[in-house]
Structure formats: C-alpha cells, structure tokens
Design a protein around this motif. Structure first.
Motif, mmCIF file in Angstrom:
data_model
loop_
_atom_site.group_PDB
_atom_site.id
_atom_site.type_symbol
_atom_site.label_atom_id
_atom_site.label_comp_id
_atom_site.label_asym_id
_atom_site.label_seq_id
_atom_site.Cartn_x
_atom_site.Cartn_y
_atom_site.Cartn_z
ATOM 1 N N TYR A 169 -2.820 -34.084 59.578
ATOM 2 C CA TYR A 169 -1.571 -33.347 59.371
ATOM 3 C C TYR A 169 -0.313 -34.225 59.494
ATOM 4 O O TYR A 169 0.530 -34.250 58.591
ATOM 5 N N VAL A 201 -6.697 -22.879 58.981
ATOM 6 C CA VAL A 201 -5.701 -21.824 59.200
ATOM 7 C C VAL A 201 -4.506 -22.315 60.026
ATOM 8 O O VAL A 201 -3.347 -22.147 59.636
ATOM 9 N N ARG A 202 -4.785 -22.944 61.187
ATOM 10 C CA ARG A 202 -3.667 -23.282 62.085
ATOM 11 C C ARG A 202 -2.687 -24.254 61.414
ATOM 12 O O ARG A 202 -1.476 -24.194 61.640
ATOM 13 N N ASN A 203 -3.197 -25.117 60.567
ATOM 14 C CA ASN A 203 -2.303 -26.095 59.946
ATOM 15 C C ASN A 203 -1.637 -25.580 58.667
ATOM 16 O O ASN A 203 -0.615 -26.114 58.246
ATOM 17 N N LYS A 205 -0.413 -22.648 58.740
ATOM 18 C CA LYS A 205 0.722 -22.014 59.440
ATOM 19 C C LYS A 205 1.804 -23.069 59.735
ATOM 20 O O LYS A 205 2.987 -22.867 59.471
ATOM 21 N N LYS A 206 1.352 -24.215 60.268
ATOM 22 C CA LYS A 206 2.292 -25.284 60.611
ATOM 23 C C LYS A 206 3.050 -25.761 59.370
ATOM 24 O O LYS A 206 4.256 -25.971 59.393
ATOM 25 N N ASP A 209 5.699 -23.466 58.280
ATOM 26 C CA ASP A 209 6.884 -23.527 59.153
ATOM 27 C C ASP A 209 7.665 -24.831 58.996
ATOM 28 O O ASP A 209 8.744 -24.976 59.557
ATOM 29 N N SER A 237 -15.379 -21.192 61.058
ATOM 30 C CA SER A 237 -14.269 -21.121 62.019
ATOM 31 C C SER A 237 -12.960 -20.684 61.361
ATOM 32 O O SER A 237 -11.985 -20.393 62.058
ATOM 33 N N ASN A 238 -12.930 -20.665 60.032
ATOM 34 C CA ASN A 238 -11.711 -20.258 59.309
ATOM 35 C C ASN A 238 -12.085 -19.243 58.229
ATOM 36 O O ASN A 238 -12.049 -19.549 57.036
ATOM 37 N N GLU A 242 -8.865 -14.377 57.751
ATOM 38 C CA GLU A 242 -7.767 -15.123 58.403
ATOM 39 C C GLU A 242 -7.021 -15.986 57.392
ATOM 40 O O GLU A 242 -5.808 -16.163 57.466
ATOM 41 N N ILE A 246 -2.932 -15.891 56.492
ATOM 42 C CA ILE A 246 -2.059 -17.056 56.618
ATOM 43 C C ILE A 246 -1.476 -17.455 55.252
ATOM 44 O O ILE A 246 -0.360 -17.961 55.166
#
Ligand code: SAH
Ligand code: SF4
Length: 352
Positions: A169, A201-203, A205-206, A209, A237-238, A242, A246
C-alpha cells in the motif's frame, strides 16, 4: 557506512538530508526534480547544482537503477518488457496501444503473496514489495519506449502486472503521487490511473480516504463466495458482501465508476446463471464489467470459454442493463498477459 538510497526519501526528508550537509533548502527542490522529472541518477549529470554538491551527494547517497532486460513486440503492436531491479529480480511491464490510448501495465511486487489458481504470477513466490521508485521507473521507461515506437506518450496507467498493489500500500500510494505530480513527476492525471486489486477490503477503504481520484478495478472472477473462494483464496477473508460495501464507499468518495474484471473460464464461471449472479452485484453503484479472455497458464485446470458461452454470458449481462464488453487478449504471441512473462523468465533461468 553504507550509502542511503536517495530515491527512498520524500521531499521533506531530502531537504533535511541536504540541510544536514550544510546546503540551502532550494537545492533539494533542484535535486528532487533531477531525480524524478528528469530521472537523472548520476549526480555528476545534475548540471545546475555545482561540483561541490555533486560530490557531497556522491559521498552520502546512492541511486540504484531499474533497467530493461527483455524487450519483445507483438504483431498487434503490444510491447512486453522485462525489467531488472537493482537486486537482479525480474518484473514485467506491458504497453498496449489502441486507437484512442496507449496504456502501460506495471507491476507492484516481485511475484505475488496471493495464489489465485488461474494466475501465472500466483505460482511465483512473493519475493518482496517494489519501492515507489521502482514502480515509477517502470512508467518512466515505458513512456520512453512509447515515444520511440509509437511517437506518442503513454495516456493511461494500470497496476495490473505482477503483484497485489493493495498489499504494497504505502509504496503504491507514494508512486501515485509521483506519477501525478506536474512539477516533479510525470503529470499523469488521477483519472488516467487504475489500480487493480483482488479485493483487500481494509486497503480499499484506505485508498478511498486518500483523496486521490484514481480508478479502481476489482478482480472479481466469480459472483458467489462459494465459487470465488475456490479460485481466489483471498475471498475467505474478504468475502463478496464486504467487498460490495467497501466499493459502494469507494464510489461515494471518488465518484468514479468501479470496474469488475471477470475472466471467463470454460465451464467454471461462464454459465448464464453465473452471469445472472454477476448482474446482481452491479446494482448498488455504477459498474463496468470487463470480460477477459483467459490466457491459458500451464499447470492450471482452466481454459478459455467457448465463443457461444461467452456470447450468451455477455448478452445476459446486457439484458440486465449491465455495461460490459469482452476484452480481447493482446500480445498473445508474446505471452504478454499478467505474470506470464515473469514465469517464462524464471523457466529460462531454471533451464539454463
Ligand atoms: N493482483 C491484482 C493485479 C494484478 S493481476 C489483481 O489481481 O487484480 C491483473 C489482472 O490480470 C487481474 O484481473 C487478474 O485476475 C488477471 N489475470 C491474471 N492471470 C490471467 C490470465 N492468465 N489471463 C487473463 N487474465 C489474467
Ligand atoms: Fe496475485 Fe493478482 Fe495474480 Fe491473484 S491475480 S495471484 S492477486 S497477481
């Protein structure tokens, strides 16, 4: 003491580094422009900074190179390049010319930490993440090739070569800023850059943003968790629900239509029912579906869909109001698809 790689410093760190050597702040701006905009890596070639600073830079810093080690041009004009990194790893890049654009496809990791069952890169171990400067170098060198071979610069950049960009990332985001910068980089607009992800997913989101209005492509390839998990382990896991949440968020933040990449694999994910499942995932935000012709990879159980199945799939999507087209595979005669070049090079090394 080993020298510091000058291109791992951002502008502030370079300014502080030069101040520590007794230099004025404006010198950092000059050096920074040489390093990025002009991509001059030999300090003695930085013409306007004076001999004294050139020597200081040489004593304190180094600037490792990325170079082109393999070059091949396909009958359809596609150019495939193997790059050698400073530590002798091989990564790949491709330039795809079409009527209205010249697209560069670049790598983000050496190998890939994921192991999607259809992908040649997935068979390579992930050796390491690429630094931002190595991602930048690929674009810079491919742009030079585009100017040389097509007399036009690159118009679009896609992070669709080796590796999973959202698992590297920080360096990927740094590279986006460098590619984007008019003053110090290549001045490539965010709208002309696409990151392709298997769906972290988490990245996502990052990235939403981050405030960068780049495009996002999700490598979906199957429209139910049951099917997707079999071909893409990362789906465990993703999962799809989800991902959908996102992506809706990404759209809200950027206003950019999301692209789904969907490789049509014969009798695996290419039935009319699969198309109907896919259409259901196209309702919540604007989506464009790229149906991809599979480039067969040795050692996998997959083959590309037959024409009738492909046509029926596309028609089903269109009947449901989904924008979609089948993307022709380019550079087939030179194995320009994702990961295939790298695999060949690895094989060549093993054989020799
Ligand atoms: N890791 C990221 C980006 C690199 S892969 C991702 O998975 O999105 C870029 C695209 O090429 C992905 O959509 C990937 O699924 C696709 N791809 C991989 N192997 C392929 C093959 N053999 N034929 C066609 N497309 C392939
Ligand atoms: Fe990695 Fe993308 Fe290939 Fe999956 S498709 S193995 S995430 S490069």
């Amino acid at each position: 003491m080993s020298k510091k790689n000058i291109r791992t410093l951002d502008k502030l760190e370079l300014t502080q580094g030069l101040e520590a050597l007794g230099e004025k702040g404006f010198r950092a701006k000059q050096v920074y422009q040489w390093l990025w905009k002009s991509r001059v890596l030999d300090f003695s070639q930085m013409k306007n900074i004076g001999k004294a600073l050139q020597s200081k830079l040489d004593e304190n810093f180094e600037s490792p190179n990325t170079s082109i080690s393999h070059f091949q041009q396909s009958q359809d004009g596609t150019i495939k390049v193997g790059f050698e990194t400073y530590d002798k790893e091989t990564i790949e890049g491709v330039i795809i010319p079409s009527e209205d654009r010249i697209t560069a496809c670049i790598s983000s990791q050496v190998g890939c930490s994921l192991s999607c069952t259809f992908c040649a890169t997935g068979f390579l171990p992930r050796k390491r993440n690429l630094f931002a400067f190595e991602i930048y170098d690929q674009v810079y060198l491919l742009n030079e090739l585009a100017l040389k071979h097509y007399e036009k610069p690159l118009t679009n950049i896609v992070y669709m070569g080796m590796g999973e960009p959202l698992l590297n990332y920080d360096e990927v985001v740094k590279s986006l800023h460098l590619l984007h910068s008019e003053e110090e980089g290549l001045g490539i607009g965010a709208k002309r850059i696409t990151i392709s992800t298997s769906g972290i997913v988490r990245n996502i989101k990052k990235l939403a943003d981050e405030g960068l209005k780049i495009n996002l492509a999700l490598s979906l390839h199957a429209a139910t968790n049951e099917k997707r998990t079999v071909i893409m382990d990362i789906n465990k896991s993703n999962p799809i629900e989800e991902l959908m949440k996102i992506l809706a968020y990404f759209y809200e933040k950027t206003n950019n239509k999301i692209t789904y990449e969907y490789i049509l694999l014969n009798h695996t994910n290419d039935s009319v029912e699969d198309a109907l499942d896919l259409a259901k995932l196209c309702q919540d935000f604007p989506v464009y579906v790229n149906l991809i012709e599979y480039n067969t990879v040795e050692g996998t159980p997959y083959s590309k869909s037959k024409k009738e199945r492909r046509d029926a799939f596309l028609q089903t999507l269109r009947d449901k109001g989904v924008s979609s087209k089948v993307r022709r595979s380019r550079g087939k005669d030179i194995d320009a698809a994702c990961g295939q070049l790298a695999n060949k090079i690895v094989k060549m090394r093993l054989d020799s």
